[in-house]
Design an enzyme around this catalytic site. Structure first.
Site, PDB file in Angstrom:
ATOM      1  N   ASP A 155      -3.899  -1.386  -1.428  1.00 48.11           N
ATOM      2  CA  ASP A 155      -5.025  -1.745  -0.546  1.00 48.11           C
ATOM      3  C   ASP A 155      -6.355  -1.189  -1.062  1.00 48.11           C
ATOM      4  OD1 ASP A 155      -4.224   0.849   0.078  1.00 48.11           O
ATOM      5  OD2 ASP A 155      -4.161   0.571   2.242  1.00 48.11           O
TER       6      ASP A 155
ATOM      7  N   ARG B 282       7.639   6.217  -4.271  1.00 51.46           N
ATOM      8  CA  ARG B 282       8.159   6.820  -3.043  1.00 51.46           C
ATOM      9  C   ARG B 282       7.448   6.190  -1.860  1.00 51.46           C
ATOM     10  NH1 ARG B 282       3.632  10.223  -2.913  1.00 51.46           N
ATOM     11  NH2 ARG B 282       3.003  10.394  -5.026  1.00 51.46           N
TER      12      ARG B 282
ATOM     13  N   SER C 149       0.806  -1.228   0.000  1.00 53.14           N
ATOM     14  CA  SER C 149       0.000   0.000   0.000  1.00 53.14           C
ATOM     15  C   SER C 149       0.837   1.276   0.000  1.00 53.14           C
ATOM     16  CB  SER C 149      -0.943  -0.041   1.188  1.00 53.14           C
ATOM     17  OG  SER C 149      -1.685  -1.234   1.116  1.00 53.14           O
TER      18      SER C 149
END
Ligand code: BGC
Length: 485
Positions: A216, A178, A163
């Site tokens: 997610d 990132r 996630s």
């Protein structure tokens, strides 16, 4: 505590010895100042939403936009009939979970899981070590539920819910753009995390086959739709915040060259926690000096601006910074040792939930919380003030959260046809009144059409959603449909 003191007018020159209690009039004044600072009007919400819609479109159009709108390579909705046993590994913001999901078809499933709380050290160690830890957890789980690894002949399918913002070119590939949520494991950004996990699984000889890597929100979208087909948007309001929805490939110009039929639908992981990053003229007017402080002292300054005003990782910290400001100004906890509350991130967002939901007239839960965790005595007028501050922070979070949902809904016309929004994450599930506040703001933004968009608790996206996606992917590849992705 905060460099810029322009909201604090109370001066330390007041005589602490003569005034051992918090002054009611100053708390009153502070309350008014904070109400002004944290209130987001309906007009502001509408302006933010319009800008949000444009950001969504920009992200679909071109690569490397502020809201990146990552194609998730999940093609269309599930049938609800998907069946089978699948493993899933869920690396979220707070916990690591390994699940065995039994999809029963007809929108039903069972889950068996093991959960591990991630330590701070694990959020900063080398990426390889983090994925090694994941592999070891999967191995222990497999040994426990399937007998020793050596007795397993065919590798078990494993879906990976990862996630964080990742750019994908196919379902079993995901390059980390990132880290968010306070993670910053070196040697991971820019790398394919599916491949890194595969290497770790191989190192530990785990008899699994990594079939997919998903966000997610994508998992939540598919799990919610598996159970009830009127769920068209999914949101996570937890440690971080984000949303996913299903888009027509013809509306995703940046997918040209990917050899995907235009009449297909594709799930989009919006990664809209990044909305407003690197400065936004519409978000700027609602950012307070506390938001600025949190951002500039974070490990990723200028990134995830929207998320930093909304999500569970930051709300408690906003509250703590306000208190510290008032301690510095000699308004609160006079004559008491405040060192415990001066530690960054020590005030959990769950405490705000407790403060808002304290059922006693005297706010005894709040009293106990400050005394037990921070060794601080409080008076009733301070506790009432704390409750108001918690309300302001929680309300602003829910109202701003409605902007992202409204933007997707307006873009897709769901304000006309109506839809459910599957929501998950501790803020949504546990923060008192979050959903009601969200619904009110949807009406503030969209008008009557806002009533047609209704949020509800989502199914376990990271577990069940990952399994449904594994089943859908298997069926798609076996049918030779867009099999190269
Ligand atoms: C991440 C998203 C994730 C969200 C909720 C954000 O910080 O960037 O990928 O969906 O948190 O977990």
């Amino acid at each position: 505590m905060l460099e810029d003191k322009n909201i604090s007018s109370y001066s330390r020159s007041s005589n602490c010895f003569e005034k051992p209690h918090a002054q009611e009039d100053i708390l009153e004044q502070k309350r008014t100042e904070l109400e002004d600072m944290f209130t987001v009007s309906a007009d502001m919400l509408k302006t933010i939403t319009q800008d949000f819609i444009q950001s969504l479109k920009d992200g679909l159009e071109k690569k490397d936009q502020t809201v990146p709108m990552f194609p998730a390579f999940v093609f269309g909705w599930p049938t609800g009939k998907e069946t089978g046993h699948y493993l899933s590994l869920d690396l979220g913001g707070t916990n690591l979970r390994v699940c065995l999901v039994d999809l029963k078809g007809d929108g039903k499933f069972d889950i068996t899981q093991s959960k591990f709380r991630l330590t701070d050290e694990q959020k900063h160690q080398d990426g390889k070590d983090l994925f090694d830890f994941c592999a070891k957890c999967v191995k222990d789980f497999v040994n426990k539920h399937f007998g020793s690894s050596s007795s397993i002949k065919d590798p078990i399918s494993l879906g990976f819910t990862f996630s964080y913002p990742m750019v994908q070119e196919k379902i079993d590939h995901g390059k980390l753009v990132r880290w968010t949520k306070g993670f910053d494991n070196p040697n991971t950004e820019g790398k394919d995390c599916a491949e890194m996990l595969r290497a770790s699984l191989k190192r530990f000889d785990v008899p699994v086959h990594l079939t997919s890597i998903i966000n997610d929100t994508t998992g939540t979208l598919i799990a919610s739709n598996y159970v009830s087909s009127d769920s068209k948007i999914a949101c996570i309001f937890g440690t971080g915040c984000n949303a996913a929805y299903m888009e027509h490939v013809s509306n995703i110009p940046k997918l040209k060259g990917f050899d995907i039929p235009e009449d297909t639908d594709m799930a989009i992981n919006c990664e809209y926690g990044a909305f407003g990053s690197y400065g936004s003229p519409v978000l700027e007017p609602v950012r307070t000096k506390y938001d600025e402080y949190i951002d500039s002292h974070s490990n990723k300054p200028s990134e995830q601006m929207y998320e930093k005003m909304i999500s569970g990782m930051y709300l408690g910290e906003i509250f703590r910074l306000i208190l510290c400001d008032l301690v510095d100004d000699g308004v609160l906890f006079l004559g008491q040792n405040t060192y415990k509350i001066e530690k960054p991130f020590v005030f959990d967002t769950a405490f705000l939930s407790l403060i808002e939901s304290d059922p006693t007239d005297e706010l005894l839960t709040v009293m106990g919380l400050f005394s037990y965790f921070f060794n601080l005595d409080t008076e009733i007028k301070e506790r009432l003030f704390f409750r108001r501050v918690a309300q302001l922070i929680g309300l602003r979070s829910a109202r701003l959260s409605a902007c992202g949902i409204s933007a997707i809904a307006l873009k897709m016309g769901y304000d006309k046809e109506g839809c459910h929004v599957g929501c998950d994450g501790s803020l949504y599930s546990k923060y008192p009144g979050f959903a009601d506040r969200l619904h009110e703001a949807l009406v503030d933004i969209i008008g009557e059409g806002g009533r047609k968009i209704h949020s509800r608790q989502a199914e376990d996206g990271s577990g069940a959603g990952s399994a449904v996606i594994a089943a859908m992917t298997k069926a798609r590849k076996e049918a030779g449909h867009i099999a190269h992705r």
